[in-house]
Design a protein around this motif. Structure first.
Motif, PDB file in Angstrom:
ATOM      1  N   VAL A   1       0.786  -1.252   0.001  1.00 18.77           N
ATOM      2  CA  VAL A   1      -0.003  -0.135  -0.028  1.00 18.77           C
ATOM      3  C   VAL A   1       0.851   1.060  -0.138  1.00 18.77           C
ATOM      4  O   VAL A   1       2.012   1.349   0.655  1.00 18.77           O
ATOM      5  N   PRO A   2       0.390   2.466  -0.458  1.00 17.50           N
ATOM      6  CA  PRO A   2      -0.787   2.349  -1.422  1.00 17.50           C
ATOM      7  C   PRO A   2      -0.617   1.765  -2.795  1.00 17.50           C
ATOM      8  O   PRO A   2       0.546   1.381  -2.953  1.00 17.50           O
ATOM      9  N   TRP A   3      -1.592   1.359  -3.483  1.00 21.78           N
ATOM     10  CA  TRP A   3      -1.647   0.727  -4.875  1.00 21.78           C
ATOM     11  C   TRP A   3      -0.882   1.568  -5.730  1.00 21.78           C
ATOM     12  O   TRP A   3      -1.149   2.628  -5.852  1.00 21.78           O
ATOM     13  N   LYS A   4      -0.301   0.842  -6.633  1.00 18.28           N
ATOM     14  CA  LYS A   4       0.819   1.609  -7.317  1.00 18.28           C
ATOM     15  C   LYS A   4       0.487   0.685  -8.928  1.00 18.28           C
ATOM     16  O   LYS A   4       1.023  -0.536  -8.777  1.00 18.28           O
ATOM     17  N   PRO A   5      -0.131   1.252 -10.053  1.00 15.55           N
ATOM     18  CA  PRO A   5      -0.187   0.377 -11.121  1.00 15.55           C
ATOM     19  C   PRO A   5       1.246   0.368 -11.899  1.00 15.55           C
ATOM     20  O   PRO A   5       1.910   1.409 -11.709  1.00 15.55           O
ATOM     21  N   ILE A   6       1.301  -0.783 -12.533  1.00 15.47           N
ATOM     22  CA  ILE A   6       2.487  -0.954 -13.606  1.00 15.47           C
ATOM     23  C   ILE A   6       1.677  -0.774 -14.979  1.00 15.47           C
ATOM     24  O   ILE A   6       1.105  -1.723 -15.257  1.00 15.47           O
ATOM     25  N   TRP A   7       2.180   0.453 -15.594  1.00 12.79           N
ATOM     26  CA  TRP A   7       1.369   0.455 -17.092  1.00 12.79           C
ATOM     27  C   TRP A   7       2.077  -0.441 -18.026  1.00 12.79           C
ATOM     28  O   TRP A   7       3.270  -0.496 -17.826  1.00 12.79           O
ATOM     29  N   ARG A   8       1.469  -0.910 -18.980  1.00 15.62           N
ATOM     30  CA  ARG A   8       1.965  -1.731 -20.082  1.00 15.62           C
ATOM     31  C   ARG A   8       2.770  -0.965 -21.037  1.00 15.62           C
ATOM     32  O   ARG A   8       3.638  -1.855 -21.624  1.00 15.62           O
ATOM     33  N   ASP A   9       2.540   0.258 -21.043  1.00 17.71           N
ATOM     34  CA  ASP A   9       3.385   0.918 -22.095  1.00 17.71           C
ATOM     35  C   ASP A   9       2.982   2.527 -21.691  1.00 17.71           C
ATOM     36  O   ASP A   9       2.640   2.794 -20.675  1.00 17.71           O
ATOM     37  N   GLY A  10       3.682   3.193 -22.509  1.00 11.99           N
ATOM     38  CA  GLY A  10       4.009   4.793 -22.230  1.00 11.99           C
ATOM     39  C   GLY A  10       2.711   5.570 -22.923  1.00 11.99           C
ATOM     40  O   GLY A  10       2.845   6.776 -22.676  1.00 11.99           O
ATOM     41  N   SER A  11       1.708   5.181 -23.216  1.00 12.91           N
ATOM     42  CA  SER A  11       0.625   5.829 -23.924  1.00 12.91           C
ATOM     43  C   SER A  11      -0.153   6.564 -22.564  1.00 12.91           C
ATOM     44  O   SER A  11       0.032   6.283 -21.540  1.00 12.91           O
ATOM     45  N   ASP A  12      -0.852   7.504 -23.004  1.00 15.91           N
ATOM     46  CA  ASP A  12      -1.746   8.418 -22.193  1.00 15.91           C
ATOM     47  C   ASP A  12      -2.729   7.430 -21.376  1.00 15.91           C
ATOM     48  O   ASP A  12      -3.171   7.814 -20.447  1.00 15.91           O
ATOM     49  N   ALA A  13      -2.966   6.372 -22.258  1.00 15.56           N
ATOM     50  CA  ALA A  13      -4.142   5.463 -21.538  1.00 15.56           C
ATOM     51  C   ALA A  13      -3.440   4.531 -20.553  1.00 15.56           C
ATOM     52  O   ALA A  13      -3.979   3.660 -19.929  1.00 15.56           O
ATOM     53  N   GLY A  14      -2.224   4.223 -20.689  1.00 16.48           N
ATOM     54  CA  GLY A  14      -1.471   3.253 -19.766  1.00 16.48           C
ATOM     55  C   GLY A  14      -1.353   2.027 -20.475  1.00 16.48           C
ATOM     56  O   GLY A  14      -0.619   1.024 -20.396  1.00 16.48           O
ATOM     57  N   HIS A  15      -2.472   1.664 -21.416  1.00 16.02           N
ATOM     58  CA  HIS A  15      -2.432   0.421 -22.401  1.00 16.02           C
ATOM     59  C   HIS A  15      -3.126   0.899 -23.476  1.00 16.02           C
ATOM     60  O   HIS A  15      -4.381   1.159 -23.437  1.00 16.02           O
ATOM     61  N   ASP A  16      -2.232   0.801 -24.498  1.00 19.41           N
ATOM     62  CA  ASP A  16      -2.922   1.010 -25.819  1.00 19.41           C
ATOM     63  C   ASP A  16      -3.358  -0.407 -26.249  1.00 19.41           C
ATOM     64  O   ASP A  16      -3.099  -1.135 -26.928  1.00 19.41           O
ATOM     65  N   LYS A  17      -4.816  -0.228 -26.405  1.00 19.44           N
ATOM     66  CA  LYS A  17      -5.606  -1.467 -26.618  1.00 19.44           C
ATOM     67  C   LYS A  17      -5.573  -1.828 -28.064  1.00 19.44           C
ATOM     68  O   LYS A  17      -5.449  -2.959 -28.689  1.00 19.44           O
ATOM     69  N   ALA A  18      -5.252  -0.735 -28.862  1.00 14.46           N
ATOM     70  CA  ALA A  18      -5.123  -1.111 -30.351  1.00 14.46           C
ATOM     71  C   ALA A  18      -4.033  -1.722 -30.738  1.00 14.46           C
ATOM     72  O   ALA A  18      -3.743  -2.861 -31.598  1.00 14.46           O
ATOM     73  N   LEU A  19      -2.686  -1.349 -29.945  1.00 11.57           N
ATOM     74  CA  LEU A  19      -1.543  -2.074 -30.154  1.00 11.57           C
ATOM     75  C   LEU A  19      -1.496  -3.583 -29.672  1.00 11.57           C
ATOM     76  O   LEU A  19      -1.097  -4.448 -30.467  1.00 11.57           O
ATOM     77  N   SER A  20      -2.242  -3.891 -28.563  1.00 12.58           N
ATOM     78  CA  SER A  20      -2.648  -5.115 -28.089  1.00 12.58           C
ATOM     79  C   SER A  20      -3.419  -6.133 -29.122  1.00 12.58           C
ATOM     80  O   SER A  20      -2.893  -7.038 -29.160  1.00 12.58           O
ATOM     81  N   VAL A  21      -4.364  -5.319 -29.764  1.00 13.84           N
ATOM     82  CA  VAL A  21      -5.022  -6.169 -30.615  1.00 13.84           C
ATOM     83  C   VAL A  21      -4.120  -6.599 -31.685  1.00 13.84           C
ATOM     84  O   VAL A  21      -4.311  -7.595 -32.418  1.00 13.84           O
ATOM     85  N   ASN A  22      -3.339  -5.567 -32.385  1.00 12.66           N
ATOM     86  CA  ASN A  22      -2.387  -5.606 -33.619  1.00 12.66           C
ATOM     87  C   ASN A  22      -1.368  -6.870 -33.301  1.00 12.66           C
ATOM     88  O   ASN A  22      -0.917  -7.366 -34.266  1.00 12.66           O
ATOM     89  N   LEU A  23      -0.776  -6.696 -31.959  1.00 17.62           N
ATOM     90  CA  LEU A  23       0.235  -7.614 -31.722  1.00 17.62           C
ATOM     91  C   LEU A  23      -0.433  -9.027 -31.661  1.00 17.62           C
ATOM     92  O   LEU A  23       0.213  -9.974 -32.038  1.00 17.62           O
ATOM     93  N   ALA A  24      -1.541  -9.048 -31.251  1.00 16.74           N
ATOM     94  CA  ALA A  24      -2.370 -10.518 -31.089  1.00 16.74           C
ATOM     95  C   ALA A  24      -2.662 -10.939 -32.640  1.00 16.74           C
ATOM     96  O   ALA A  24      -2.611 -12.252 -32.786  1.00 16.74           O
ATOM     97  N   ARG A  25      -2.963 -10.080 -33.427  1.00 13.96           N
ATOM     98  CA  ARG A  25      -3.169 -10.494 -34.865  1.00 13.96           C
ATOM     99  C   ARG A  25      -2.081 -11.147 -35.365  1.00 13.96           C
ATOM    100  O   ARG A  25      -2.025 -12.226 -36.175  1.00 13.96           O
ATOM    101  N   GLU A  26      -0.932 -10.378 -35.156  1.00  8.40           N
ATOM    102  CA  GLU A  26       0.376 -10.830 -35.745  1.00  8.40           C
ATOM    103  C   GLU A  26       0.882 -12.163 -35.245  1.00  8.40           C
ATOM    104  O   GLU A  26       1.274 -13.111 -35.864  1.00  8.40           O
ATOM    105  N   LYS A  27       0.803 -12.113 -33.959  1.00 10.72           N
ATOM    106  CA  LYS A  27       0.958 -13.707 -33.325  1.00 10.72           C
ATOM    107  C   LYS A  27       0.154 -14.741 -33.817  1.00 10.72           C
ATOM    108  O   LYS A  27       0.442 -15.811 -34.021  1.00 10.72           O
ATOM    109  N   ALA A  28      -1.195 -14.335 -33.786  1.00  7.51           N
ATOM    110  CA  ALA A  28      -2.196 -15.400 -34.636  1.00  7.51           C
ATOM    111  C   ALA A  28      -1.732 -15.765 -35.759  1.00  7.51           C
ATOM    112  O   ALA A  28      -1.862 -16.873 -36.289  1.00  7.51           O
TER     113      ALA A  28
END
Length: 283
Positions: free
Chosen positions: A144-171
């Protein structure tokens, strides 16, 4: 891409991605925790207004929200169990995906340990273990206190579009020679907007922000009220694939197809925009 560059003998491997908060569960896990055990609903709403006004990023306000929690990690889940509502059709839909070997993944702007514990609580650890979660992490769960560890440096902390595209490439790299991935995304809100544009087939929870965005920008989507609706539509796609002889057209390039290319390749499965009037949509 011209028709000559398409392979008519390819078949599709359906891969499903879903948001978590407001989609699989009707409430937001983070909101339940901080409203009851952290900064409270009034302060959280002030933070959200700062995000809506553009004065602060989603990542900034989320840092404030999560850091207001000073409880040990496991202490909030009795409240979660009493407060959260699992979508009525979700378990049946997930079982359907498992039976048909359709990979089901969660892409979320939330914290992975919170999402995992919540799934364990509502589905049981065995069933929950079959779901891959792509989300932000939590520094030393239990600290405590809780502290997030963000997936990336985007303003959202997690660029979901990037995650979808990485998953597409992996698939694509894992598909059999006669397969190509068809990416399905299921969501409801603001954090899903970027990922929504990257999906081949998009489901938006009826009456919420993602549907409003699709209507505003002319994005093809299918509205849903529960995962039972999603299951019914995926069944149609799968059954049509099985009826087709020689497969269906798809891309053989590794690049993500444009919206126009997707429409040309999979015209049967891009629903017309919902006729729901904007005035019926809730914030």
């Amino acid at each position: 891409m011209s028709p000559s560059q398409q392979n008519p003998d390819k078949k599709r491997k359906i891969i499903i991605f879903s948001d978590f908060d407001g989609t699989i569960f009707l409430q937001d896990t983070g909101h339940v925790l901080v409203d009851n055990l952290g900064c409270g609903a009034a302060y959280r709403e002030k933070l959200e207004e700062q995000f809506k006004s553009g004065s602060r990023t989603f990542r900034d306000i989320s840092e404030d929200m999560w850091s207001s929690l000073t409880i040990p990690f496991g202490d909030g889940f009795d409240i979660m169990e009493k407060t959260l509502s699992l979508d009525a059709g979700f378990r049946e839909f997930h079982a359907y995906c498992q039976r048909n070997n359709f990979p089901f993944n969660i892409i979320s702007a939330g914290l992975k340990p919170v999402l995992q514990r919540t799934l364990d609580l509502f589905l049981g650890a065995e069933e929950a273990s079959t779901i891959e979660i792509v989300a932000n992490d939590l520094k030393a769960p239990g600290g405590v206190p809780w502290k997030p560890i963000w997936r990336d440096g985007s303003d959202a902390g997690h660029d979901k579009a990037l995650s979808v595209n990485l998953a597409r490439e992996k698939a694509q790299s894992e598909c059999e020679p006669d397969e190509m991935p068809l990416i399905v995304f299921i969501g409801d809100g603001v954090s899903d907007l970027a990922a929504a544009r990257e999906a081949d087939v998009l489901f938006a929870r009826r009456g919420l922000r993602l549907e409003e965005y699709c209507l505003e920008h002319g994005i093809k989507y299918t509205p849903f009220d529960s995962f039972s609706d999603v299951k019914r539509e995926i069944e149609k796609i799968s059954e049509e694939d099985q009826r087709k002889t020689g497969g269906v057209p798809t891309l053989i390039a590794t690049a993500t197809p444009s919206n126009e290319e997707k429409m040309a390749l999979w015209p049967d499965y891009f629903s017309e925009p919902s006729q729901v009037q904007t005035s019926t949509i809730k914030e």
